[in-house]
Design a protein around this motif. Structure first.
Motif, PDB file in Angstrom:
ATOM      1  N   ALA A   1      -3.799  -8.773  -5.972  1.00  0.00           N
ATOM      2  CA  ALA A   1      -4.733  -8.765  -7.101  1.00  0.00           C
ATOM      3  C   ALA A   1      -5.450  -7.425  -7.217  1.00  0.00           C
ATOM      4  CB  ALA A   1      -5.744  -9.896  -6.944  1.00  0.00           C
ATOM      5  N   PHE A   2      -5.884  -6.867  -6.078  1.00  0.00           N
ATOM      6  CA  PHE A   2      -6.559  -5.570  -6.128  1.00  0.00           C
ATOM      7  C   PHE A   2      -5.595  -4.443  -6.496  1.00  0.00           C
ATOM      8  CE2 PHE A   2     -10.046  -7.267  -3.246  1.00  0.00           C
ATOM      9  CZ  PHE A   2     -10.976  -7.293  -4.270  1.00  0.00           C
ATOM     10  N   ALA A   3      -4.354  -4.532  -6.019  1.00  0.00           N
ATOM     11  CA  ALA A   3      -3.379  -3.495  -6.339  1.00  0.00           C
ATOM     12  C   ALA A   3      -2.998  -3.537  -7.810  1.00  0.00           C
ATOM     13  CB  ALA A   3      -2.127  -3.655  -5.476  1.00  0.00           C
ATOM     14  N   GLY A   4      -3.047  -4.699  -8.433  1.00  0.00           N
ATOM     15  CA  GLY A   4      -2.712  -4.830  -9.844  1.00  0.00           C
ATOM     16  C   GLY A   4      -3.864  -4.530 -10.774  1.00  0.00           C
ATOM     17  N   PHE A   5      -5.063  -4.363 -10.216  1.00  0.00           N
ATOM     18  CA  PHE A   5      -6.234  -4.074 -11.037  1.00  0.00           C
ATOM     19  C   PHE A   5      -6.186  -2.632 -11.501  1.00  0.00           C
ATOM     20  CE2 PHE A   5     -10.688  -2.656 -11.394  1.00  0.00           C
ATOM     21  CZ  PHE A   5     -11.111  -3.526 -12.366  1.00  0.00           C
ATOM     22  N   LYS A   6      -6.310  -2.445 -12.774  1.00  0.00           N
ATOM     23  CA  LYS A   6      -6.299  -1.098 -13.336  1.00  0.00           C
ATOM     24  C   LYS A   6      -7.718  -0.722 -13.707  1.00  0.00           C
ATOM     25  CE  LYS A   6      -4.439   1.586 -17.133  1.00  0.00           C
ATOM     26  NZ  LYS A   6      -3.684   1.545 -18.384  1.00  0.00           N
ATOM     27  N   LYS A   7      -8.140   0.410 -13.192  1.00  0.00           N
ATOM     28  CA  LYS A   7      -9.496   0.865 -13.487  1.00  0.00           C
ATOM     29  C   LYS A   7      -9.603   1.268 -14.961  1.00  0.00           C
ATOM     30  CE  LYS A   7     -13.054   4.055 -12.042  1.00  0.00           C
ATOM     31  NZ  LYS A   7     -13.411   5.178 -11.176  1.00  0.00           N
ATOM     32  N   LEU A   8     -10.611   0.739 -15.609  1.00  0.00           N
ATOM     33  CA  LEU A   8     -10.805   1.060 -17.018  1.00  0.00           C
ATOM     34  C   LEU A   8     -11.502   2.427 -17.136  1.00  0.00           C
ATOM     35  CD1 LEU A   8     -12.039  -2.366 -18.437  1.00  0.00           C
ATOM     36  CD2 LEU A   8      -9.808  -1.325 -18.696  1.00  0.00           C
ATOM     37  N   THR A   9     -10.979   3.253 -17.983  1.00  0.00           N
ATOM     38  CA  THR A   9     -11.622   4.530 -18.266  1.00  0.00           C
ATOM     39  C   THR A   9     -12.523   4.356 -19.485  1.00  0.00           C
ATOM     40  OG1 THR A   9      -9.803   5.243 -19.678  1.00  0.00           O
ATOM     41  CG2 THR A   9      -9.634   5.778 -17.345  1.00  0.00           C
ATOM     42  N   GLU A  10     -13.283   5.380 -19.790  1.00  0.00           N
ATOM     43  CA  GLU A  10     -14.181   5.310 -20.943  1.00  0.00           C
ATOM     44  C   GLU A  10     -13.380   5.179 -22.237  1.00  0.00           C
ATOM     45  OE1 GLU A  10     -17.024   8.461 -21.016  1.00  0.00           O
ATOM     46  OE2 GLU A  10     -17.670   8.066 -18.963  1.00  0.00           O
ATOM     47  N   GLU A  11     -12.190   5.808 -22.274  1.00  0.00           N
ATOM     48  CA  GLU A  11     -11.357   5.706 -23.464  1.00  0.00           C
ATOM     49  C   GLU A  11     -10.868   4.274 -23.699  1.00  0.00           C
ATOM     50  OE1 GLU A  11      -8.213   8.459 -22.848  1.00  0.00           O
ATOM     51  OE2 GLU A  11      -9.536  10.190 -22.822  1.00  0.00           O
ATOM     52  N   ASP A  12     -10.535   3.573 -22.591  1.00  0.00           N
ATOM     53  CA  ASP A  12     -10.108   2.183 -22.732  1.00  0.00           C
ATOM     54  C   ASP A  12     -11.228   1.289 -23.214  1.00  0.00           C
ATOM     55  OD1 ASP A  12      -7.581   2.817 -21.789  1.00  0.00           O
ATOM     56  OD2 ASP A  12      -8.098   2.425 -19.692  1.00  0.00           O
ATOM     57  N   VAL A  13     -12.437   1.587 -22.787  1.00  0.00           N
ATOM     58  CA  VAL A  13     -13.590   0.782 -23.199  1.00  0.00           C
ATOM     59  C   VAL A  13     -13.868   0.980 -24.681  1.00  0.00           C
ATOM     60  CG1 VAL A  13     -16.057   0.402 -22.864  1.00  0.00           C
ATOM     61  CG2 VAL A  13     -14.582   0.779 -20.883  1.00  0.00           C
TER      62      VAL A  13
ATOM     63  N   VAL B   1       0.833  -1.203   0.000  1.00  0.00           N
ATOM     64  CA  VAL B   1       0.000   0.000   0.000  1.00  0.00           C
ATOM     65  C   VAL B   1       0.873   1.260   0.000  1.00  0.00           C
ATOM     66  CG1 VAL B   1      -1.631   1.318   1.415  1.00  0.00           C
ATOM     67  CG2 VAL B   1      -2.018  -1.095   1.012  1.00  0.00           C
ATOM     68  N   THR B   2       1.971   1.222   0.736  1.00  0.00           N
ATOM     69  CA  THR B   2       2.830   2.395   0.840  1.00  0.00           C
ATOM     70  C   THR B   2       3.636   2.638  -0.431  1.00  0.00           C
ATOM     71  OG1 THR B   2       3.036   2.043   3.212  1.00  0.00           O
ATOM     72  CG2 THR B   2       4.638   3.489   2.192  1.00  0.00           C
ATOM     73  N   TYR B   3       4.290   1.632  -0.940  1.00  0.00           N
ATOM     74  CA  TYR B   3       5.190   1.792  -2.074  1.00  0.00           C
ATOM     75  C   TYR B   3       4.519   1.574  -3.427  1.00  0.00           C
ATOM     76  CZ  TYR B   3       9.094   1.723   1.219  1.00  0.00           C
ATOM     77  OH  TYR B   3       9.953   2.010   2.229  1.00  0.00           O
ATOM     78  N   GLY B   4       3.416   0.888  -3.451  1.00  0.00           N
ATOM     79  CA  GLY B   4       2.798   0.505  -4.710  1.00  0.00           C
ATOM     80  C   GLY B   4       3.245  -0.896  -5.088  1.00  0.00           C
ATOM     81  N   LEU B   5       2.525  -1.518  -5.975  1.00  0.00           N
ATOM     82  CA  LEU B   5       2.797  -2.912  -6.315  1.00  0.00           C
ATOM     83  C   LEU B   5       4.134  -3.087  -7.030  1.00  0.00           C
ATOM     84  CD1 LEU B   5       1.703  -5.771  -6.230  1.00  0.00           C
ATOM     85  CD2 LEU B   5       0.571  -5.348  -8.396  1.00  0.00           C
ATOM     86  N   GLY B   6       4.477  -2.224  -7.931  1.00  0.00           N
ATOM     87  CA  GLY B   6       5.709  -2.376  -8.698  1.00  0.00           C
ATOM     88  C   GLY B   6       6.968  -1.948  -7.966  1.00  0.00           C
TER      89      GLY B   6
END
Length: 157
Positions: free
Chosen positions: A143-155, A50-55
């Motif tokens: 798994a939740f940290a790696g999930f990327k929220k899809l924007t309308e442009e991605d859809v 949570v602090t550093y990010g997944l990558g």
């Protein structure tokens, strides 16, 4: 995240992991055990993610690493259960602390924990349960940290 939070979170994560290991290893003689210790270890890993990010997390776990540890936890639990089934007649029968006096002393000696409490297979079960809980809770957050929220442009693409 701020630099102060990044500076403090790694030592706290390491302390949580060490306390979780201590809880697992002492679970047969103190309150706690595999579930509580595994949750503490996962809390340390989750704090780092949570602090550093997944990558960028210093406590990085690959998919293969998680699969191996989850398999070790599950197989170890099942193998200890089958040892009790074949040696004592019941699944997860506590071979080292034979209360029915049906296990030979040579087999009981294998499962004596170094602290001479005659806990039998309980400390080993705590270790495998701790592995399963640690990996399960960590995998959910990864798994939740790696999930990327899809924007309308991605859809639209």
């Amino acid at each position: 995240m701020s630099q102060i939070l990044k500076l403090v979170s790694l030592p706290i994560s390491i302390i949580l992991i060490c306390l979780g290991i201590m809880t697992i290893l002492g679970g047969h003689i103190t309150p706690g055990g595999g579930f509580q210790g595994g949750a503490m270890i996962a809390a340390g890993v989750i704090l780092s993610i949570v602090t550093y990010g997944l990558g960028n997390s210093p406590l990085e776990f690959s998919h293969t690493y998680i699969e191996v540890f989850e398999s070790i936890g599950a197989l170890g639990f099942i193998i200890l259960g089958l040892v009790g089934l074949f040696a004592g007649g019941f699944f997860l029968y506590n071979v080292g602390a034979d209360i029915l006096n049906i296990i030979p002393a040579s087999i009981q000696a294998i499962f004596h924990y170094p602290d001479n409490t005659n806990a039998g297979i309980i400390p080993y079960l705590n270790i495998f349960v701790g592995l399963k809980v640690f990996v399960g809770l960590s995998a959910i957050v990864i798994a939740f940290a790696g999930f990327k929220k899809l924007t309308e442009e991605d859809v639209e693409k």
